[in-house]
Design a protein around this motif. Sequence first.
Motif, PDB file in Angstrom:
ATOM      1  N   ASP A 193     -15.777   1.672  -8.643  1.00  0.00           N
ATOM      2  CA  ASP A 193     -14.829   2.597  -9.254  1.00  0.00           C
ATOM      3  C   ASP A 193     -15.463   3.108 -10.544  1.00  0.00           C
ATOM      4  O   ASP A 193     -16.218   2.384 -11.212  1.00  0.00           O
ATOM      5  CB  ASP A 193     -13.512   1.887  -9.582  1.00  0.00           C
ATOM      6  CG  ASP A 193     -12.719   1.515  -8.335  1.00  0.00           C
ATOM      7  OD1 ASP A 193     -13.042   2.031  -7.248  1.00  0.00           O
ATOM      8  OD2 ASP A 193     -11.782   0.704  -8.455  1.00  0.00           O
ATOM      9  N   ASN A 197      -8.094  10.094  -5.392  1.00  0.00           N
ATOM     10  CA  ASN A 197      -9.133   9.070  -5.259  1.00  0.00           C
ATOM     11  C   ASN A 197     -10.400   9.506  -5.996  1.00  0.00           C
ATOM     12  O   ASN A 197     -11.425   8.836  -5.911  1.00  0.00           O
ATOM     13  CB  ASN A 197      -9.397   8.780  -3.787  1.00  0.00           C
ATOM     14  CG  ASN A 197      -8.199   8.068  -3.163  1.00  0.00           C
ATOM     15  OD1 ASN A 197      -7.590   7.194  -3.781  1.00  0.00           O
ATOM     16  ND2 ASN A 197      -7.821   8.454  -1.955  1.00  0.00           N
ATOM     17  N   TRP A 233     -10.090   8.787 -13.554  1.00  0.00           N
ATOM     18  CA  TRP A 233     -10.449   7.714 -12.614  1.00  0.00           C
ATOM     19  C   TRP A 233     -11.053   8.312 -11.341  1.00  0.00           C
ATOM     20  O   TRP A 233     -10.645   9.386 -10.891  1.00  0.00           O
ATOM     21  CB  TRP A 233      -9.183   6.933 -12.254  1.00  0.00           C
ATOM     22  CG  TRP A 233      -9.406   5.667 -11.477  1.00  0.00           C
ATOM     23  CD1 TRP A 233      -9.505   4.406 -11.999  1.00  0.00           C
ATOM     24  CD2 TRP A 233      -9.532   5.533 -10.048  1.00  0.00           C
ATOM     25  NE1 TRP A 233      -9.694   3.501 -10.982  1.00  0.00           N
ATOM     26  CE2 TRP A 233      -9.722   4.165  -9.779  1.00  0.00           C
ATOM     27  CE3 TRP A 233      -9.518   6.430  -8.982  1.00  0.00           C
ATOM     28  CZ2 TRP A 233      -9.877   3.666  -8.487  1.00  0.00           C
ATOM     29  CZ3 TRP A 233      -9.695   5.943  -7.687  1.00  0.00           C
ATOM     30  CH2 TRP A 233      -9.868   4.575  -7.464  1.00  0.00           C
ATOM     31  N   GLY A 285       1.511   5.527  -8.909  1.00  0.00           N
ATOM     32  CA  GLY A 285       0.888   4.638  -7.924  1.00  0.00           C
ATOM     33  C   GLY A 285       1.674   3.360  -7.768  1.00  0.00           C
ATOM     34  O   GLY A 285       2.884   3.384  -7.543  1.00  0.00           O
ATOM     35  N   ASP A 305      -5.017   9.531 -13.082  1.00  0.00           N
ATOM     36  CA  ASP A 305      -5.403   8.913 -11.810  1.00  0.00           C
ATOM     37  C   ASP A 305      -4.419   9.419 -10.758  1.00  0.00           C
ATOM     38  O   ASP A 305      -3.492   8.733 -10.362  1.00  0.00           O
ATOM     39  CB  ASP A 305      -5.357   7.389 -11.922  1.00  0.00           C
ATOM     40  CG  ASP A 305      -5.675   6.693 -10.599  1.00  0.00           C
ATOM     41  OD1 ASP A 305      -6.159   7.377  -9.672  1.00  0.00           O
ATOM     42  OD2 ASP A 305      -5.436   5.477 -10.500  1.00  0.00           O
ATOM     43  N   MET A 339      -3.164   3.842  -3.095  1.00  0.00           N
ATOM     44  CA  MET A 339      -3.292   2.721  -4.024  1.00  0.00           C
ATOM     45  C   MET A 339      -2.667   1.496  -3.379  1.00  0.00           C
ATOM     46  O   MET A 339      -1.747   1.632  -2.583  1.00  0.00           O
ATOM     47  CB  MET A 339      -2.530   3.092  -5.314  1.00  0.00           C
ATOM     48  CG  MET A 339      -2.521   2.058  -6.398  1.00  0.00           C
ATOM     49  SD  MET A 339      -4.181   1.754  -7.044  1.00  0.00           S
ATOM     50  CE  MET A 339      -3.868   0.330  -8.089  1.00  0.00           C
ATOM     51  N   ASP A 340      -3.196   0.307  -3.728  1.00  0.00           N
ATOM     52  CA  ASP A 340      -2.503  -0.908  -3.295  1.00  0.00           C
ATOM     53  C   ASP A 340      -2.430  -1.908  -4.449  1.00  0.00           C
ATOM     54  O   ASP A 340      -2.985  -1.669  -5.522  1.00  0.00           O
ATOM     55  CB  ASP A 340      -3.153  -1.512  -2.043  1.00  0.00           C
ATOM     56  CG  ASP A 340      -4.533  -2.084  -2.306  1.00  0.00           C
ATOM     57  OD1 ASP A 340      -4.818  -2.485  -3.444  1.00  0.00           O
ATOM     58  OD2 ASP A 340      -5.334  -2.115  -1.359  1.00  0.00           O
ATOM     59  N   THR A 341      -1.749  -2.987  -4.198  1.00  0.00           N
ATOM     60  CA  THR A 341      -1.478  -3.951  -5.266  1.00  0.00           C
ATOM     61  C   THR A 341      -2.537  -5.049  -5.343  1.00  0.00           C
ATOM     62  O   THR A 341      -2.326  -6.061  -6.010  1.00  0.00           O
ATOM     63  CB  THR A 341      -0.089  -4.601  -5.045  1.00  0.00           C
ATOM     64  OG1 THR A 341      -0.010  -5.072  -3.694  1.00  0.00           O
ATOM     65  CG2 THR A 341       1.037  -3.622  -5.292  1.00  0.00           C
ATOM     66  N   GLU A 369       0.840  -1.206   0.000  1.00  0.00           N
ATOM     67  CA  GLU A 369       0.000   0.000   0.000  1.00  0.00           C
ATOM     68  C   GLU A 369       0.869   1.249   0.000  1.00  0.00           C
ATOM     69  O   GLU A 369       1.894   1.289   0.684  1.00  0.00           O
ATOM     70  CB  GLU A 369      -0.857   0.068   1.268  1.00  0.00           C
ATOM     71  CG  GLU A 369      -1.922  -0.975   1.362  1.00  0.00           C
ATOM     72  CD  GLU A 369      -2.763  -0.818   2.631  1.00  0.00           C
ATOM     73  OE1 GLU A 369      -3.803  -1.448   2.693  1.00  0.00           O
ATOM     74  OE2 GLU A 369      -2.350  -0.061   3.546  1.00  0.00           O
ATOM     75  N   GLU A 419      -7.860   0.586 -12.739  1.00  0.00           N
ATOM     76  CA  GLU A 419      -6.675   1.369 -13.122  1.00  0.00           C
ATOM     77  C   GLU A 419      -6.169   0.912 -14.487  1.00  0.00           C
ATOM     78  O   GLU A 419      -5.602   1.704 -15.247  1.00  0.00           O
ATOM     79  CB  GLU A 419      -5.573   1.217 -12.061  1.00  0.00           C
ATOM     80  CG  GLU A 419      -5.872   1.902 -10.736  1.00  0.00           C
ATOM     81  CD  GLU A 419      -6.817   1.103  -9.828  1.00  0.00           C
ATOM     82  OE1 GLU A 419      -7.213  -0.024 -10.207  1.00  0.00           O
ATOM     83  OE2 GLU A 419      -7.149   1.614  -8.740  1.00  0.00           O
ATOM     84  N   GLY A 431      -6.447  -3.535  -9.226  1.00  0.00           N
ATOM     85  CA  GLY A 431      -5.893  -2.874 -10.413  1.00  0.00           C
ATOM     86  C   GLY A 431      -6.770  -2.949 -11.653  1.00  0.00           C
ATOM     87  O   GLY A 431      -6.398  -2.425 -12.706  1.00  0.00           O
TER      88      GLY A 431
END
Length: 208
Positions: free
Chosen positions: A200, A133, A168, A59, A130, A31-33, A22, A39, A36
Amino acid sequence: MLARAQGVSGELVLREHEGRREVIAGGVFLMDTSDGRSERLLVSGAVRPGGHVLVGGLGVGSSLQEALDAGAAHVTLVELEPALVGWHREGLLGAASAAALTDPRVELVVADVIDVLGERPGAYDAVCLDTDNGPDWLVRQENGALYGDAGLATALAALRPGGVLALWSAGPSPEFERRLRGLAGGVRREEVPVRRGEPDVVWFATAP
Ligand SMILES: C[S@@+](CC[C@H](N)C(=O)[O-])C[C@H]1O[C@@H](n2cnc3c(N)ncnc32)[C@H](O)[C@@H]1O
């Protein structure tokens, strides 16, 4: 905590949480992994193979990766935070994003994307933004200019004829969408369901 640095938007933190990485800027989750999908949609819905795309905000690197996977010929990646770029280069966000930054198609610009858009009118087949948020949930107050009428007009003017501006958001924003529709030639909205609640949202806009 994996890393911490003083960033342009306040303290930047990279941490591991429940198996994902994160990024937090100035206390705001960025953003975290973990997913996606939206994105990646931001880019796949706007880019055409062989095109020149600007990606605003690195990100964790999902949008950048999508630009390369979609066959863009030239990717201008604009990121505000030098420390975040350094973490990618060190491999702290995975080998794929470290490799993406060395891809010869990628031009890395460490700057405010608002400035870069204004410097290059008519330059891009796609502009994919992006940085926050969403229009109603900014990471830094200065980014509000990006979603104002003048900022949107600048982003639309950065497109080549037939180009697409993609934005985004972590949720719908009716007031923003209404203004975007008033400025653009056409606007398409796509939603990506997510577990946390509101979907989203990605807007795809063409120049007037
Ligand atoms: C939500 S993350 C982007 C997520 C990205 N789409 C991905 O696939 O991981 C937002 C990124 O935009 C950057 N950023 C914020 N404001 C910016 C600005 N004005 N110009 C350029 N980059 C900015 C942040 O540092 C962060 O890396």
